[in-house]
Design a protein around this motif. Structure first.
Motif, PDB file in Angstrom:
ATOM      1  N   SER A 152      -5.896   5.736   5.601  1.00 56.61           N
ATOM      2  CA  SER A 152      -5.993   4.273   5.583  1.00 56.61           C
ATOM      3  C   SER A 152      -4.757   3.597   6.169  1.00 56.61           C
ATOM      4  N   SER A 182     -11.756  -2.536   4.967  1.00 58.59           N
ATOM      5  CA  SER A 182     -10.719  -2.694   5.993  1.00 58.59           C
ATOM      6  C   SER A 182     -11.005  -3.874   6.917  1.00 58.59           C
ATOM      7  N   TYR A 234       0.832  -1.207   0.000  1.00 57.90           N
ATOM      8  CA  TYR A 234       0.000   0.000   0.000  1.00 57.90           C
ATOM      9  C   TYR A 234       0.873   1.268   0.000  1.00 57.90           C
TER      10      TYR A 234
HETATM   11  N1  TRP Z   1      -9.835  -0.008   3.104  1.00 51.27           N
HETATM   12  C1  TRP Z   1      -8.706   0.771   2.728  1.00 51.27           C
HETATM   13  C2  TRP Z   1      -8.838   1.155   1.264  1.00 51.27           C
HETATM   14  O1  TRP Z   1      -9.813   0.879   0.656  1.00 51.27           O
HETATM   15  C3  TRP Z   1      -7.415   0.052   2.985  1.00 51.27           C
HETATM   16  C4  TRP Z   1      -7.327  -0.440   4.354  1.00 51.27           C
HETATM   17  C5  TRP Z   1      -7.336   0.307   5.495  1.00 51.27           C
HETATM   18  C6  TRP Z   1      -7.280  -1.762   4.752  1.00 51.27           C
HETATM   19  N2  TRP Z   1      -7.295  -0.500   6.572  1.00 51.27           N
HETATM   20  C7  TRP Z   1      -7.253  -1.773   6.152  1.00 51.27           C
HETATM   21  C8  TRP Z   1      -7.252  -2.924   4.043  1.00 51.27           C
HETATM   22  C9  TRP Z   1      -7.219  -2.966   6.840  1.00 51.27           C
HETATM   23  C10 TRP Z   1      -7.209  -4.100   4.743  1.00 51.27           C
HETATM   24  C11 TRP Z   1      -7.211  -4.123   6.130  1.00 51.27           C
HETATM   25  O2  TRP Z   1      -7.962   1.741   0.722  1.00 51.27           O
END
Ligand code: TRP
Length: 454
Positions: free
Chosen positions: A326, A235, A111
């Protein structure tokens, strides 16, 4: 009650609105704007999007509620929550906590690389690189140049540093304010781009691609991809929402927060698709470009808009912010574990977490450039991290979490968590039913199906 200050007692979000804003801040990020369109493109559009929406609602919402309930009832990190809630059972549920931590680390690795690209594009906008009416081939080449060499390391480093600086201050100080203000602005900007995209020749083709599903195209791999995307976007599955919910106050309503989060999160993903796909068809690009899709398509759009430089600067800046809100939430999974279970100070825990992230981010960055030739199972390390986390650890983590909350967690405690605020919360029974029977089974079947075992 802790007033959102991280001194002594555990931190807590200051208001119900802040709880929702930070949860949405975690959910909305590169997953919606970068990952969703490219996954949809690779998996054929409509069929994938249909599955994604169904899964977000039917599996995502109950799983969100399950994580919230675990976090708020224990006020602990992911490992601590499993340990605490199963302490009377002498069963090794805590192992799920370790897998969650592993998943979080892997996600952070890749990420941070993509988040680094957003900074590259921010600065690129200022240098007006997108406003010169470059054609598609030139823009694609530009992207390859930007992401391939050693240069992205610089951006990834800057990103990791920003992440660190926010995290050392603690969850409620930096993050709350940022999410409250900037998330709505991002939404507004997407609406403006949507208007722009309705005026493109390929608008209807894009809409058809997204909303005219060919049900015969729903294969096991499309379903697993859609489930993985729903989890990634919300998430879920690695204890992120357990950790955030441990900062919720008693009067935050879990079901309502879950539904709101899901609706906003899916809307942003759909909006992003409605911006990307019409352009793909208008300019004769390929929807199947993979992870690079958004970074090729968006500059093409901006380079043709009046005032493209400003729009693209604004957009990539907000995308950067959405990424930080995030990664901060993912890092918090690990930091909360280190401070609570390993008794580290906040600063030390943050340093350890960010150092690990940084090393993995370097590996992921280089795996797309100088280390391109090293592939495992046909995937670069970057893709491999994403695949292991999103298609294996997260769905299985979600399965275990829903099973755990449905069957192992104390029933009274669960009902009390779900029904606070309103005595007759009619959703409690259906939610518990979903968590006990439907979610674990459905996730398990989709998973087995895609591995070819059944
Ligand atoms: N949901 C976030 C996105 O869409 C990414 C993210 C944040 C995430 N926290 C997380 C993904 C925990 C997996 C687990 O960009």
């Amino acid at each position: 009650m802790g007033k959102g200050i991280e001194t002594g007692a555990r931190a807590m979000f200051n208001s119900k609105f802040a709880a929702i804003a930070t949860t949405v801040g975690s959910a909305v990020g590169l997953g919606n704007i970068w990952r969703f369109p490219y996954e949809a493109g690779v998996h054929g559009g409509g069929a994938f999007i249909f599955c994604y929406l169904v899964f977000s609602f039917l599996i995502g919402v109950p799983c969100l509620v399950a994580e919230f309930a675990m976090g708020r009832s224990t006020r602990k990190n992911v490992l601590g929550a499993y340990q605490y809630l199963s302490s009377s059972k002498r069963q090794p549920w805590y192992i799920a906590g370790y897998f969650a931590l592993l998943g979080a680390v892997l996600i952070l690795g890749f990420y941070s690389v993509v988040a680094g690209w957003t900074i590259e594009y921010m600065t690129g906008s200022v240098e007006s690189m997108f406003s010169g009416g470059l054609d598609e081939a030139e823009l694609e080449e530009q992207f390859i140049n930007l992401t391939n060499g050693w240069r992205p390391l610089v951006w990834t480093t800057i990103f990791c540093l920003c992440n660190y600086l926010i995290l050392v201050r603690g969850v409620t100080k930096g993050i709350e304010k940022m999410s409250n203000i900037l998330m709505p602005v991002l939404f507004l900007l997407l609406l403006i781009f949507l208007i722009n995209s309705t005026m493109m020749d390929g608008f209807m083709d894009g809409v058809k691609f997204m909303f005219n599903p060919d049900f015969s195209a729903i294969t096991p791999s499309v379903m697993l991809g859609a489930l993985g995307q729903a989890f990634f976007s919300l998430s879920l599955g690695v204890g992120c929402m357990i950790t955030y919910a441990s900062y919720f106050s008693e009067n935050t309503r879990l079901t309502r927060t879950a539904v709101t989060t899901m609706l906003l999160d899916s809307s942003v993903a759909i909006l992003s698709g409605l911006i990307i796909f019409p352009a793909v068809f208008t300019y004769g690009m390929s929807a199947e470009a993979g992870p690079t899709l958004v970074f090729e398509v968006l500059p093409t759009i901006f380079s043709r808009m009046a005032g493209g430089t400003i729009w693209s600067l604004l957009f990539f800046t907000l995308l950067f912010v959405a990424s930080v809100t995030s990664t901060v939430s993912i890092s918090e999974i690990i930091i909360a574990y280190l401070t609570e279970n390993r008794k580290m100070s906040r600063v030390k825990a943050t340093t350890v977490c960010c150092a690990i992230t940084y090393v993995l981010a370097i590996v992921c960055t280089l795996s797309l450039g100088p280390g391109k030739n090293l592939t495992i199972a046909g995937m670069s390390i970057f893709d491999l991290f994403d695949y292991i986390a999103s298609n294996i650890l997260m769905p299985l983590g979600g399965m275990i979490c829903s099973f755990f909350v449905g069957w192992v967690m104390d029933k009274k405690l669960l009902r009390q968590q779900l029904s606070e605020g309103s005595r007759h919360n009619i959703w409690v029974t259906p939610l518990v039913f979903m968590l006990k029977y439907i979610c674990p089974t459905a996730i398990f079947l989709i998973f087995l199906d895609s591995t070819g075992i059944i």
